[in-house]
Design an enzyme around this catalytic site. Structure first.
Site, PDB file in Angstrom:
ATOM      1  N   ASP A   1      -0.244   4.364  -4.804  1.00 60.00           N
ATOM      2  CA  ASP A   1       0.999   5.086  -4.518  1.00 60.00           C
ATOM      3  C   ASP A   1       1.493   5.686  -5.837  1.00 60.00           C
ATOM      4  O   ASP A   1       0.969   6.710  -6.265  1.00 60.00           O
ATOM      5  CB  ASP A   1       1.998   4.110  -3.875  1.00 60.00           C
ATOM      6  CG  ASP A   1       3.286   4.764  -3.407  1.00 60.00           C
ATOM      7  OD1 ASP A   1       3.308   5.999  -3.271  1.00 60.00           O
ATOM      8  OD2 ASP A   1       4.279   4.056  -3.167  1.00 60.00           O
TER       9      ASP A   1
ATOM     10  N   PHE B   1       5.284   6.223   4.847  1.00 63.94           N
ATOM     11  CA  PHE B   1       5.099   4.781   4.717  1.00 63.94           C
ATOM     12  C   PHE B   1       4.152   4.281   5.792  1.00 63.94           C
ATOM     13  O   PHE B   1       4.398   4.471   6.983  1.00 63.94           O
ATOM     14  CB  PHE B   1       6.439   4.041   4.778  1.00 63.94           C
ATOM     15  CG  PHE B   1       6.314   2.655   4.216  1.00 63.94           C
ATOM     16  CD1 PHE B   1       6.467   2.422   2.857  1.00 63.94           C
ATOM     17  CD2 PHE B   1       5.988   1.582   5.034  1.00 63.94           C
ATOM     18  CE1 PHE B   1       6.306   1.148   2.321  1.00 63.94           C
ATOM     19  CE2 PHE B   1       5.816   0.307   4.512  1.00 63.94           C
ATOM     20  CZ  PHE B   1       5.983   0.092   3.163  1.00 63.94           C
TER      21      PHE B   1
ATOM     22  N   GLU C   1      -7.965  -2.288  -4.038  1.00 66.44           N
ATOM     23  CA  GLU C   1      -6.528  -2.242  -3.748  1.00 66.44           C
ATOM     24  C   GLU C   1      -6.302  -1.526  -2.413  1.00 66.44           C
ATOM     25  O   GLU C   1      -7.119  -0.704  -1.987  1.00 66.44           O
ATOM     26  CB  GLU C   1      -5.836  -1.524  -4.917  1.00 66.44           C
ATOM     27  CG  GLU C   1      -4.396  -1.140  -4.751  1.00 66.44           C
ATOM     28  CD  GLU C   1      -3.405  -2.295  -4.614  1.00 66.44           C
ATOM     29  OE1 GLU C   1      -3.671  -3.195  -3.803  1.00 66.44           O
ATOM     30  OE2 GLU C   1      -2.358  -2.253  -5.274  1.00 66.44           O
ATOM     31  N   ASP C   2      -5.185  -1.817  -1.770  1.00 59.81           N
ATOM     32  CA  ASP C   2      -4.902  -1.171  -0.492  1.00 59.81           C
ATOM     33  C   ASP C   2      -4.517   0.295  -0.677  1.00 59.81           C
ATOM     34  O   ASP C   2      -5.042   1.174  -0.009  1.00 59.81           O
ATOM     35  CB  ASP C   2      -3.818  -1.929   0.302  1.00 59.81           C
ATOM     36  CG  ASP C   2      -2.542  -2.187  -0.496  1.00 59.81           C
ATOM     37  OD1 ASP C   2      -2.449  -1.777  -1.666  1.00 59.81           O
ATOM     38  OD2 ASP C   2      -1.623  -2.822   0.068  1.00 59.81           O
ATOM     39  N   ILE C   3      -3.571   0.551  -1.609  1.00 55.91           N
ATOM     40  CA  ILE C   3      -3.052   1.922  -1.699  1.00 55.91           C
ATOM     41  C   ILE C   3      -2.677   2.271  -3.136  1.00 55.91           C
ATOM     42  O   ILE C   3      -2.141   1.447  -3.870  1.00 55.91           O
ATOM     43  CB  ILE C   3      -1.843   2.090  -0.735  1.00 55.91           C
ATOM     44  CG1 ILE C   3      -1.357   3.535  -0.669  1.00 55.91           C
ATOM     45  CG2 ILE C   3      -0.702   1.148  -1.075  1.00 55.91           C
ATOM     46  CD1 ILE C   3      -0.429   3.824   0.523  1.00 55.91           C
TER      47      ILE C   3
ATOM     48  N   ARG D   1       0.541  -6.421   9.047  1.00 54.64           N
ATOM     49  CA  ARG D   1      -0.734  -6.444   8.318  1.00 54.64           C
ATOM     50  C   ARG D   1      -1.918  -6.577   9.261  1.00 54.64           C
ATOM     51  O   ARG D   1      -3.026  -6.164   8.962  1.00 54.64           O
ATOM     52  CB  ARG D   1      -0.767  -7.628   7.342  1.00 54.64           C
ATOM     53  CG  ARG D   1       0.192  -7.528   6.163  1.00 54.64           C
ATOM     54  CD  ARG D   1      -0.169  -8.577   5.112  1.00 54.64           C
ATOM     55  NE  ARG D   1       0.903  -8.803   4.161  1.00 54.64           N
ATOM     56  CZ  ARG D   1       1.127  -8.081   3.067  1.00 54.64           C
ATOM     57  NH1 ARG D   1       0.338  -7.068   2.786  1.00 54.64           N
ATOM     58  NH2 ARG D   1       2.108  -8.364   2.246  1.00 54.64           N
TER      59      ARG D   1
ATOM     60  N   ASP E   1       1.661  -3.849   4.720  1.00 55.08           N
ATOM     61  CA  ASP E   1       2.800  -4.424   5.420  1.00 55.08           C
ATOM     62  C   ASP E   1       4.074  -3.624   5.238  1.00 55.08           C
ATOM     63  O   ASP E   1       4.197  -2.790   4.338  1.00 55.08           O
ATOM     64  CB  ASP E   1       3.088  -5.832   4.874  1.00 55.08           C
ATOM     65  CG  ASP E   1       3.723  -5.783   3.481  1.00 55.08           C
ATOM     66  OD1 ASP E   1       3.149  -5.117   2.597  1.00 55.08           O
ATOM     67  OD2 ASP E   1       4.809  -6.371   3.307  1.00 55.08           O
TER      68      ASP E   1
ATOM     69  N   GLY F   1       1.037   4.343  -8.702  1.00 56.60           N
ATOM     70  CA  GLY F   1       0.038   3.995  -9.704  1.00 56.60           C
ATOM     71  C   GLY F   1       0.516   2.891 -10.643  1.00 56.60           C
ATOM     72  O   GLY F   1      -0.261   2.411 -11.476  1.00 56.60           O
ATOM     73  N   LEU F   2       1.749   2.470 -10.498  1.00 58.78           N
ATOM     74  CA  LEU F   2       2.309   1.456 -11.388  1.00 58.78           C
ATOM     75  C   LEU F   2       1.496   0.152 -11.337  1.00 58.78           C
ATOM     76  O   LEU F   2       1.116  -0.406 -12.371  1.00 58.78           O
ATOM     77  CB  LEU F   2       3.765   1.187 -10.983  1.00 58.78           C
ATOM     78  CG  LEU F   2       4.586   0.373 -11.961  1.00 58.78           C
ATOM     79  CD1 LEU F   2       4.844   1.165 -13.234  1.00 58.78           C
ATOM     80  CD2 LEU F   2       5.915  -0.016 -11.319  1.00 58.78           C
TER      81      LEU F   2
ATOM     82  N   LYS G   1      -1.964   8.012  -1.726  1.00 57.09           N
ATOM     83  CA  LYS G   1      -0.805   8.713  -1.175  1.00 57.09           C
ATOM     84  C   LYS G   1      -0.473   9.921  -2.036  1.00 57.09           C
ATOM     85  O   LYS G   1      -0.345   9.796  -3.257  1.00 57.09           O
ATOM     86  CB  LYS G   1       0.389   7.759  -1.128  1.00 57.09           C
ATOM     87  CG  LYS G   1       1.454   8.172  -0.139  1.00 57.09           C
ATOM     88  CD  LYS G   1       2.678   7.279  -0.221  1.00 57.09           C
ATOM     89  CE  LYS G   1       2.541   6.022   0.594  1.00 57.09           C
ATOM     90  NZ  LYS G   1       3.845   5.331   0.770  1.00 57.09           N
TER      91      LYS G   1
HETATM   92  P1  IMP Z   1       2.283   1.522  -6.515  1.00 61.07           P
HETATM   93  O1  IMP Z   1       3.512   2.333  -6.342  1.00 61.07           O
HETATM   94  O2  IMP Z   1       1.055   2.419  -6.637  1.00 61.07           O
HETATM   95  O3  IMP Z   1       2.413   0.570  -7.666  1.00 61.07           O
HETATM   96  O4  IMP Z   1       2.110   0.677  -5.198  1.00 61.07           O
HETATM   97  C1  IMP Z   1       2.539  -0.654  -5.184  1.00 61.07           C
HETATM   98  C2  IMP Z   1       2.275  -1.360  -3.908  1.00 61.07           C
HETATM   99  O5  IMP Z   1       3.236  -0.902  -2.983  1.00 61.07           O
HETATM  100  C3  IMP Z   1       0.930  -1.177  -3.231  1.00 61.07           C
HETATM  101  O6  IMP Z   1      -0.045  -2.049  -3.716  1.00 61.07           O
HETATM  102  C4  IMP Z   1       1.308  -1.525  -1.808  1.00 61.07           C
HETATM  103  O7  IMP Z   1       1.233  -2.934  -1.631  1.00 61.07           O
HETATM  104  C5  IMP Z   1       2.731  -1.071  -1.705  1.00 61.07           C
HETATM  105  N1  IMP Z   1       2.828   0.217  -0.993  1.00 61.07           N
HETATM  106  C6  IMP Z   1       2.943   1.465  -1.492  1.00 61.07           C
HETATM  107  N2  IMP Z   1       3.015   2.380  -0.509  1.00 61.07           N
HETATM  108  C7  IMP Z   1       2.938   1.667   0.652  1.00 61.07           C
HETATM  109  C8  IMP Z   1       2.941   2.038   2.034  1.00 61.07           C
HETATM  110  O8  IMP Z   1       3.031   3.208   2.444  1.00 61.07           O
HETATM  111  N3  IMP Z   1       2.850   1.004   2.908  1.00 61.07           N
HETATM  112  C9  IMP Z   1       2.751  -0.299   2.555  1.00 61.07           C
HETATM  113  N4  IMP Z   1       2.724  -0.687   1.270  1.00 61.07           N
HETATM  114  C10 IMP Z   1       2.824   0.294   0.338  1.00 61.07           C
HETATM  115 MG    MG Z   2      -0.435  -4.103  -2.594  1.00 58.46          MG
END
Ligand code: IMP
Ligand code: MG
Length: 181
Positions: free
Chosen positions: A110, A159, A106-108, A172, A166, A112-113, A138
């Protein structure tokens, strides 16, 4: 703080700050590839890239693996009510991971959802093992408890874009990670 090389400057108004340079990314991705190869020695690894954000990271990571692997993708997107996240994640895939050693890329990480939904969804398929590798982690309060075994870089709560990440489907293609302020 590094500056964006002039030949990579864009007309759009994103910050000129390079948070993680392409050299730093290359070094860390190579290290991760070595570590993962060591951990999975003698096994075949099934990598599941999370589209769209992880496409560059996964492509670079697999070229630093010295073990056999198979590569597939799933698409994850947040359900949105207008511009507001509803806290639900929609997954699209056609994967059969039963009995496989699976590494989600995965890229990030954040909130965790997304990773929580992916883990729960793939776990049902009864893989032999299921781990997660995220390029970025993050630092935010109240993250969901998700076990992310491999992390490339810890970042502050800003961010970020580039190297697959993106903002509204832009940036990207940047070969480094930058901040949008
Ligand atoms: P989650 O909040 O961990 O579920 O993150 C969901 C998705 O939000 C990640 O897979 C990213 O694609 C996107 N995302 C979260 N933080 C960033 C950021 O700082 N830049 C770009 N995409 C983000
Ligand atoms: Mg993503």
């Amino acid at each position: 703080m590094n500056r964006v090389p002039s030949n990579e400057k864009k007309k759009d108004n994103y910050s000129k700050e390079v948070l993680i340079s392409r050299e730093e990314i290359n070094r860390r991705v190579e290290q991760l590839g070595r570590e993962i190869s060591q951990d999975y020695k003698g096994r075949e690894l099934h990598l599941v890239g999370v589209l769209n954000g992880a496409f560059i990271f996964l492509a670079d990571l697999v070229r630093h693996l010295s073990i056999p692997c198979q590569i597939c993708f799933l698409q994850a997107s947040s359900y949105k009510d207008q511009l507001v996240s509803t806290g639900k994640v929609k997954l699209m895939h056609n994967l059969d991971l039963n009995g496989k050693d699976v590494l989600v890329v995965e890229d990030i990480f954040d909130t965790g959802l997304t990773l929580k939904h992916i883990s729960e969804d793939l776990y049902i398929q009864k893989p032999t093992s299921l781990e997660i590798c995220a390029l970025l982690n993050k630092r935010i309060p109240d993250k969901l408890a998700v076990n992310v075994k491999y992390i490339g870089f810890e970042i502050e709560n800003r961010f970020v874009v580039g190297y697959g990440l993106d903002y509204a489907e832009k940036y990207r293609e940047l070969p480094y990670i930058s901040c949008l302020d």
